[in-house]
Design a protein around this motif. Structure first.
Motif, mmCIF file in Angstrom:
data_model
loop_
_atom_site.group_PDB
_atom_site.id
_atom_site.type_symbol
_atom_site.label_atom_id
_atom_site.label_comp_id
_atom_site.label_asym_id
_atom_site.label_seq_id
_atom_site.Cartn_x
_atom_site.Cartn_y
_atom_site.Cartn_z
ATOM 1 N N UNK A 1 40.485 -17.031 7.572
ATOM 2 C CA UNK A 1 40.556 -18.171 6.499
ATOM 3 C C UNK A 1 41.617 -18.291 5.351
ATOM 4 N N UNK A 2 41.577 -17.041 4.839
ATOM 5 C CA UNK A 2 42.715 -16.836 3.762
ATOM 6 C C UNK A 2 43.910 -17.338 4.198
ATOM 7 N N UNK A 3 44.251 -16.924 5.333
ATOM 8 C CA UNK A 3 45.546 -17.613 5.852
ATOM 9 C C UNK A 3 45.742 -18.941 5.666
ATOM 10 N N UNK A 4 44.608 -19.733 6.152
ATOM 11 C CA UNK A 4 44.550 -21.224 6.160
ATOM 12 C C UNK A 4 44.756 -21.717 4.474
ATOM 13 N N UNK A 5 44.001 -20.807 3.637
ATOM 14 C CA UNK A 5 44.145 -21.460 2.181
ATOM 15 C C UNK A 5 45.753 -20.967 1.599
ATOM 16 N N UNK A 6 46.140 -19.799 2.012
ATOM 17 C CA UNK A 6 47.550 -19.275 1.575
ATOM 18 C C UNK A 6 48.423 -20.287 2.015
ATOM 19 N N UNK A 7 48.250 -20.784 3.464
ATOM 20 C CA UNK A 7 49.217 -21.875 3.824
ATOM 21 C C UNK A 7 49.309 -23.231 3.131
#
Length: 127
Positions: A23-29
């Motif tokens: 989920x952090x990858x989605x936010x960072x993206x």
């Protein structure tokens, strides 16, 4: 993702079967290219591992993991980890966010934005 004052920078609502690191990858993206002055992100131990290198290679930002002291066996407030928890408590005061009423994650994201806008507007109003 919140800033050091606890104000919302980005939000992604996803299914519960997605791990926090994914989920952090989605936010960072979602944040990539939007905050040119951002250099450092604090996160708890659940985000350590490959995510630290991935963030650095994608954005150039430093993802620093706030660690609990090894000799600590009792509750203590860790620096910077309380900021997100405080923001979640602020958002929890919004009745619409107290339960999951929405059928789509995008609608939940919008309501989180509305609650944060309401919070910020209340702070601008003179006492």
């Amino acid at each position: 993702m919140v800033d050091t004052m606890g104000l919302l920078l980005a939000v992604v609502v996803h299914a519960a079967n997605i791990q926090d690191r994914d989920g952090a990858r989605l936010v960072i993206g979602k944040m990539t290219g939007r905050f040119p002055r951002l250099e450092l992100i604090w996160a708890d131990g659940g985000y350590r591992g490959q995510l630290v290198d991935w963030v650095a290679s994608l954005t150039g930002w430093v993802l620093e993991i706030v660690q609990r002291p090894r000799d600590s066996h009792k509750f203590e407030v860790l620096p910077r980890r309380w900021v997100v928890e405080r923001t979640l408590a602020w958002l929890g005061r919004c009745r619409r966010l107290s339960k999951d009423y929405e059928a789509r994650p995008e609608t939940s994201e919008v309501w989180i934005h509305v609650a944060m806008i309401h919070l910020m507007l209340r702070r601008l109003k003179p006492a």
